[in-house]
Design a protein around this motif. Structure first.
Motif, PDB file in Angstrom:
ATOM      1  N   ALA A  42       0.849  -1.193   0.000  1.00  0.00           N
ATOM      2  CA  ALA A  42       0.000   0.000   0.000  1.00  0.00           C
ATOM      3  C   ALA A  42       0.886   1.244   0.000  1.00  0.00           C
ATOM      4  CB  ALA A  42      -0.916   0.002   1.215  1.00  0.00           C
ATOM      5  N   GLN A  43       0.402   2.303  -0.617  1.00  0.00           N
ATOM      6  CA  GLN A  43       1.122   3.576  -0.650  1.00  0.00           C
ATOM      7  C   GLN A  43       0.702   4.422   0.552  1.00  0.00           C
ATOM      8  OE1 GLN A  43       3.316   4.732  -3.152  1.00  0.00           O
ATOM      9  NE2 GLN A  43       3.654   6.639  -2.040  1.00  0.00           N
ATOM     10  N   ILE A  44       1.674   4.813   1.373  1.00  0.00           N
ATOM     11  CA  ILE A  44       1.423   5.670   2.534  1.00  0.00           C
ATOM     12  C   ILE A  44       2.091   7.012   2.275  1.00  0.00           C
ATOM     13  CG2 ILE A  44       1.673   5.965   5.015  1.00  0.00           C
ATOM     14  CD1 ILE A  44      -0.056   3.588   4.284  1.00  0.00           C
ATOM     15  N   THR A  45       1.325   8.096   2.359  1.00  0.00           N
ATOM     16  CA  THR A  45       1.860   9.434   2.114  1.00  0.00           C
ATOM     17  C   THR A  45       1.675  10.295   3.357  1.00  0.00           C
ATOM     18  OG1 THR A  45       1.239   9.237  -0.220  1.00  0.00           O
ATOM     19  CG2 THR A  45       1.772  11.445   0.586  1.00  0.00           C
ATOM     20  N   THR A  59       4.090  -0.177   2.194  1.00  0.00           N
ATOM     21  CA  THR A  59       4.055  -1.157   3.277  1.00  0.00           C
ATOM     22  C   THR A  59       4.690  -2.477   2.840  1.00  0.00           C
ATOM     23  OG1 THR A  59       1.845  -1.891   2.615  1.00  0.00           O
ATOM     24  CG2 THR A  59       1.972  -0.157   4.269  1.00  0.00           C
ATOM     25  N   ASP A  60       5.346  -3.138   3.796  1.00  0.00           N
ATOM     26  CA  ASP A  60       5.962  -4.426   3.502  1.00  0.00           C
ATOM     27  C   ASP A  60       4.963  -5.554   3.758  1.00  0.00           C
ATOM     28  OD1 ASP A  60       5.838  -4.757   6.259  1.00  0.00           O
ATOM     29  OD2 ASP A  60       7.982  -4.380   6.579  1.00  0.00           O
ATOM     30  N   THR A  61       5.440  -6.788   3.735  1.00  0.00           N
ATOM     31  CA  THR A  61       4.535  -7.932   3.881  1.00  0.00           C
ATOM     32  C   THR A  61       3.851  -7.973   5.243  1.00  0.00           C
ATOM     33  OG1 THR A  61       6.424  -9.289   4.565  1.00  0.00           O
ATOM     34  CG2 THR A  61       5.801  -9.352   2.231  1.00  0.00           C
ATOM     35  N   ARG A  81      -4.579   1.596  -1.618  1.00  0.00           N
ATOM     36  CA  ARG A  81      -4.292   0.210  -1.991  1.00  0.00           C
ATOM     37  C   ARG A  81      -5.476  -0.325  -2.775  1.00  0.00           C
ATOM     38  NH1 ARG A  81      -3.240  -4.414  -3.599  1.00  0.00           N
ATOM     39  NH2 ARG A  81      -1.931  -5.918  -2.480  1.00  0.00           N
ATOM     40  N   LEU A  82      -5.202  -0.983  -3.916  1.00  0.00           N
ATOM     41  CA  LEU A  82      -6.271  -1.570  -4.711  1.00  0.00           C
ATOM     42  C   LEU A  82      -7.061  -2.558  -3.861  1.00  0.00           C
ATOM     43  CD1 LEU A  82      -7.527  -1.813  -7.566  1.00  0.00           C
ATOM     44  CD2 LEU A  82      -5.981  -3.745  -7.957  1.00  0.00           C
ATOM     45  N   GLY A  83      -8.389  -2.422  -3.888  1.00  0.00           N
ATOM     46  CA  GLY A  83      -9.246  -3.294  -3.097  1.00  0.00           C
ATOM     47  C   GLY A  83      -9.624  -2.707  -1.754  1.00  0.00           C
TER      48      GLY A  83
END
Length: 280
Positions: A42-45, A59-61, A81-83
């Motif tokens: 996911a992209q965190i801004t 984000t990592d796993t 994040r898609l979804g």
């Protein structure tokens, strides 16, 4: 709605007056708000009070991320994040040198996929643009389609006659040393847009044959040998053995085109003969 769960907040003190000011850090974990499972990729801004992006992370796993603010102040986190529903956290006040550990929870948003419609006619037309993996536009007269073959069936004895009627530059049809009728590419005339064609004439039986004499290949050209010939992917040795009534398409491949498809056995070019129903 997003939710923030602050786990801890620590203020880092400067070691000395000359040490650089410590950055303000947010360490977090992005979680599904229902299952609390971590969300990866996911992209965190990090967004400041003016709405400007100041840092970003993926984000990592384990759903973990870290972002840094150069200056103290009020900041928010935006997650994509898609979804999942793109969401922005409530504001956080970061003091000088503060490190915040937190959980960021976001909600699932199902992705609606549009129905996929396959146009069978369009697919067939698209496939028809390629023969033996080659764009038909690059083959020119060396691709002999059904519309060129059907008008010749009544006056052709075999597949060799079909080829002779085409007047393909540099292509010679005749017998090899064992009496088998084959196709050859003549040296000096092997080019996609070459000029010069061996003449043909009608014989007494209504068929056609090569005119011998000035247009017959020289001895060195004879040494080049016959092209490899394939009937519906099976190799054959004589054009006389092909029932002309069954022929749908024919393709003459130059050595440069055939090498990647047929390997070392294609050094003299390749003739492909397709019968009805084997090539759409």
């Amino acid at each position: 709605m997003s939710a923030l769960r602050t786990l801890s907040a620590t203020v880092l003190l400067a070691v000395s007056a000359v040490a650089p000011a410590a950055a303000q850090i947010i360490r977090g974990k992005l979680l599904d708000d229902k299952t609390e499972k971590p969300i990866e990729l996911a992209q965190i801004t990090l967004i400041d009070s003016t709405g400007a992006a100041r840092d970003a992370a993926v984000t990592d796993t384990a759903g973990d991320f870290t972002v840094r603010a150069r200056q103290p102040g009020r900041y928010s986190l935006h997650a994509r994040r898609l979804g999942y529903r793109a969401d922005t956290s409530p504001p956080l006040e970061l003091a000088s040198g503060q490190v915040v550990d937190m959980d960021f929870l976001i909600a699932v948003r199902p992705v609606k996929l549009l129905p996929v419609r396959i146009d069978e006619k369009r697919v067939r037309n698209s496939r028809a643009q390629y023969v033996a993996g080659l764009d038909v536009r690059s083959l020119g007269s060396r691709l002999i389609p059904p519309q060129k073959i059907r008008p010749l069936l009544a006056r052709s004895r075999n597949a060799a006659d079909i080829l002779r009627w085409q007047n393909i530059p540099g292509l010679w049809i005749g017998e090899d040393g064992s009496g088998q009728t084959c196709a050859r590419l003549t040296r000096g005339r092997v080019a996609a847009n070459g000029s010069g064609t061996f003449a043909t004439r009608n014989d007494a039986e209504g068929g056609i044959e090569n005119v011998r004499g000035a247009v017959t290949p020289t001895e060195s050209e004879d040494d080049r040998g016959c092209m490899a010939m394939y009937l519906d992917d099976s190799k054959f040795s004589s054009l006389d053995d092909v029932d002309v009534e069954t022929v749908e398409k024919m393709v003459v491949l130059l050595p440069s085109e055939a090498g990647g498809l047929f390997g070392t056995g294609s050094a003299k070019g390749v003739l492909l003969v397709y019968t009805r129903g084997t090539l759409k």
